[in-house]
Motif scaffolding. Structure first.
Motif, PDB file in Angstrom:
ATOM      1  N   ARG A  33     -25.909   7.255 -24.044  1.00  0.00           N
ATOM      2  CA  ARG A  33     -26.629   7.458 -25.172  1.00  0.00           C
ATOM      3  C   ARG A  33     -25.980   8.325 -25.705  1.00  0.00           C
ATOM      4  N   ILE A  34     -25.123   8.595 -27.172  1.00  0.00           N
ATOM      5  CA  ILE A  34     -24.314   9.568 -27.071  1.00  0.00           C
ATOM      6  C   ILE A  34     -26.119   9.881 -28.543  1.00  0.00           C
ATOM      7  N   GLN A  35     -26.113  11.590 -28.247  1.00  0.00           N
ATOM      8  CA  GLN A  35     -27.518  12.216 -28.284  1.00  0.00           C
ATOM      9  C   GLN A  35     -27.495  13.068 -29.659  1.00  0.00           C
ATOM     10  N   ALA A  36     -26.148  14.002 -30.423  1.00  0.00           N
ATOM     11  CA  ALA A  36     -25.748  14.491 -31.162  1.00  0.00           C
ATOM     12  C   ALA A  36     -24.152  13.979 -30.638  1.00  0.00           C
ATOM     13  N   ALA A  37     -23.740  14.626 -31.717  1.00  0.00           N
ATOM     14  CA  ALA A  37     -22.605  14.825 -32.296  1.00  0.00           C
ATOM     15  C   ALA A  37     -22.161  15.901 -33.204  1.00  0.00           C
ATOM     16  N   ARG A  61      -6.741   5.343 -14.700  1.00  0.00           N
ATOM     17  CA  ARG A  61      -7.300   4.247 -15.576  1.00  0.00           C
ATOM     18  C   ARG A  61      -7.957   2.962 -14.012  1.00  0.00           C
ATOM     19  N   ARG A  62      -7.604   3.405 -12.923  1.00  0.00           N
ATOM     20  CA  ARG A  62      -7.803   2.467 -11.580  1.00  0.00           C
ATOM     21  C   ARG A  62      -8.068   3.229 -10.790  1.00  0.00           C
ATOM     22  N   ALA A  63      -8.546   4.912 -11.430  1.00  0.00           N
ATOM     23  CA  ALA A  63      -8.638   5.490  -9.645  1.00  0.00           C
ATOM     24  C   ALA A  63      -9.907   6.106  -9.529  1.00  0.00           C
ATOM     25  N   ALA A  64     -10.140   6.288 -10.932  1.00  0.00           N
ATOM     26  CA  ALA A  64     -11.393   6.793 -10.980  1.00  0.00           C
ATOM     27  C   ALA A  64     -12.953   6.349 -11.945  1.00  0.00           C
ATOM     28  N   ALA A  65     -13.688   5.401 -10.528  1.00  0.00           N
ATOM     29  CA  ALA A  65     -14.704   5.272 -10.980  1.00  0.00           C
ATOM     30  C   ALA A  65     -15.375   5.575 -11.591  1.00  0.00           C
ATOM     31  N   PRO A  66     -15.471   4.461 -12.687  1.00  0.00           N
ATOM     32  CA  PRO A  66     -16.571   4.980 -13.744  1.00  0.00           C
ATOM     33  C   PRO A  66     -18.133   5.110 -13.137  1.00  0.00           C
ATOM     34  N   ALA A  67     -18.770   6.268 -13.548  1.00  0.00           N
ATOM     35  CA  ALA A  67     -20.298   6.992 -12.498  1.00  0.00           C
ATOM     36  C   ALA A  67     -21.184   6.254 -13.483  1.00  0.00           C
ATOM     37  N   PHE A  68     -21.161   6.535 -14.631  1.00  0.00           N
ATOM     38  CA  PHE A  68     -21.674   5.261 -15.281  1.00  0.00           C
ATOM     39  C   PHE A  68     -21.987   3.713 -16.211  1.00  0.00           C
ATOM     40  N   LYS A  69     -23.418   3.494 -16.046  1.00  0.00           N
ATOM     41  CA  LYS A  69     -24.187   2.136 -16.465  1.00  0.00           C
ATOM     42  C   LYS A  69     -23.209   1.592 -17.697  1.00  0.00           C
ATOM     43  N   PRO A  70     -22.363   1.174 -18.229  1.00  0.00           N
ATOM     44  CA  PRO A  70     -22.436   0.896 -20.031  1.00  0.00           C
ATOM     45  C   PRO A  70     -23.496   0.813 -21.062  1.00  0.00           C
ATOM     46  N   SER A  71     -24.566   0.274 -19.825  1.00  0.00           N
ATOM     47  CA  SER A  71     -25.475   0.094 -21.105  1.00  0.00           C
ATOM     48  C   SER A  71     -26.622   1.126 -20.819  1.00  0.00           C
ATOM     49  N   GLY A  72     -26.603   1.772 -20.065  1.00  0.00           N
ATOM     50  CA  GLY A  72     -26.925   2.959 -19.926  1.00  0.00           C
ATOM     51  C   GLY A  72     -27.029   4.558 -20.959  1.00  0.00           C
ATOM     52  N   ALA A  77     -26.808  11.765 -22.756  1.00  0.00           N
ATOM     53  CA  ALA A  77     -27.789  10.596 -21.985  1.00  0.00           C
ATOM     54  C   ALA A  77     -26.734   8.732 -21.512  1.00  0.00           C
ATOM     55  N   ALA A  78     -27.820   9.763 -19.967  1.00  0.00           N
ATOM     56  CA  ALA A  78     -26.717   7.794 -19.246  1.00  0.00           C
ATOM     57  C   ALA A  78     -27.741   8.005 -17.597  1.00  0.00           C
ATOM     58  N   VAL A  79     -27.387   7.157 -17.327  1.00  0.00           N
ATOM     59  CA  VAL A  79     -28.167   6.413 -15.885  1.00  0.00           C
ATOM     60  C   VAL A  79     -26.941   6.049 -15.015  1.00  0.00           C
ATOM     61  N   ASP A  80     -27.028   6.496 -14.270  1.00  0.00           N
ATOM     62  CA  ASP A  80     -26.303   6.266 -12.781  1.00  0.00           C
ATOM     63  C   ASP A  80     -25.966   5.311 -12.408  1.00  0.00           C
ATOM     64  N   HIS A  81     -25.754   4.765 -11.344  1.00  0.00           N
ATOM     65  CA  HIS A  81     -25.213   3.352 -11.015  1.00  0.00           C
ATOM     66  C   HIS A  81     -26.371   3.327  -9.995  1.00  0.00           C
ATOM     67  N   GLY A  82     -26.578   4.112  -9.549  1.00  0.00           N
ATOM     68  CA  GLY A  82     -28.337   4.607  -8.402  1.00  0.00           C
ATOM     69  C   GLY A  82     -29.224   4.468  -9.435  1.00  0.00           C
ATOM     70  N   GLY A  83     -29.434   4.315 -10.431  1.00  0.00           N
ATOM     71  CA  GLY A  83     -30.672   4.709 -11.691  1.00  0.00           C
ATOM     72  C   GLY A  83     -30.840   5.965 -12.223  1.00  0.00           C
ATOM     73  N   PRO A 100     -33.830   7.579 -19.783  1.00  0.00           N
ATOM     74  CA  PRO A 100     -33.679   9.681 -19.597  1.00  0.00           C
ATOM     75  C   PRO A 100     -34.927  10.460 -19.502  1.00  0.00           C
ATOM     76  N   HIS A 101     -35.254  11.527 -18.772  1.00  0.00           N
ATOM     77  CA  HIS A 101     -36.636  12.257 -19.001  1.00  0.00           C
ATOM     78  C   HIS A 101     -36.079  13.210 -19.876  1.00  0.00           C
ATOM     79  N   GLY A 102     -37.039  13.752 -20.055  1.00  0.00           N
ATOM     80  CA  GLY A 102     -37.037  14.936 -21.341  1.00  0.00           C
ATOM     81  C   GLY A 102     -37.851  13.667 -22.627  1.00  0.00           C
ATOM     82  N   GLU A 103     -37.204  14.145 -23.464  1.00  0.00           N
ATOM     83  CA  GLU A 103     -38.004  13.540 -25.056  1.00  0.00           C
ATOM     84  C   GLU A 103     -37.485  11.491 -25.400  1.00  0.00           C
ATOM     85  N   GLY A 104     -35.996  11.607 -24.307  1.00  0.00           N
ATOM     86  CA  GLY A 104     -35.576  10.433 -24.608  1.00  0.00           C
ATOM     87  C   GLY A 104     -34.910  10.462 -26.056  1.00  0.00           C
TER      88      GLY A 104
END
Length: 130
Positions: A74-78, A61-72, A96-102, A2-6
């Motif tokens: 990251r919980i920044q804070a909670a 569960r099946r209808a909504a396609a996931p928007a982000f890659k599991p490996s991408g 932070a996340a990376v979508d399927h388009g990168g 992710p952009h920013g400070e990562g």
């Protein structure tokens, strides 16, 4: 990445949340809610683990396609805090996340809501996503 400070900026985000929103739940509840909130966010954003949350996703569960890659993702804070009463809680996540388009994004904000159960396991149940 992710952009920013990562990941280097995550600690500062967590400190800001903790300072702005002081703890008001017992530590055991807060830990449980944080773990559940992070798992629920991952399930919603990536599709992984949605079957663990049938009351939240139902037929989605099946209808909504996931928007982000599991490996991408990251919980920044909670934080987990009361939501108007001791029997309701909100888990506030910055992530932070990376979508399927990168495309990376950071600083995303999600609030997940939970209600305390009267007895038994789990001690809290997630309310359906809006």
């Amino acid at each position: 990445m992710p952009h920013g400070e990562g990941p280097a900026g995550d600690e500062a985000i967590q400190r800001s949340l903790d300072t702005a929103w002081p703890a008001d739940l017992p530590a055991t509840d807060e830990r449980w809610l944080l773990a559940a909130g992070c798992a629920l966010l991952r399930a919603d954003a990536t599709g992984v683990g949605r079957d663990r949350w049938p009351t939240v996703f139902g037929g989605r569960r099946r209808a909504a396609a996931p928007a982000f890659k599991p490996s991408g993702l990251r919980i920044q804070a909670a934080v987990a805090r009361q939501d108007g009463s001791p029997n309701r809680a909100v888990v506030h996540l910055v992530w932070a996340a990376v979508d399927h388009g990168g495309t990376p994004t950071d600083g995303r904000v999600t609030d997940l809501h939970f209600t305390r159960t009267r007895k038994g396991e789990p001690p809290w149940i997630a309310r359906p996503l809006i």
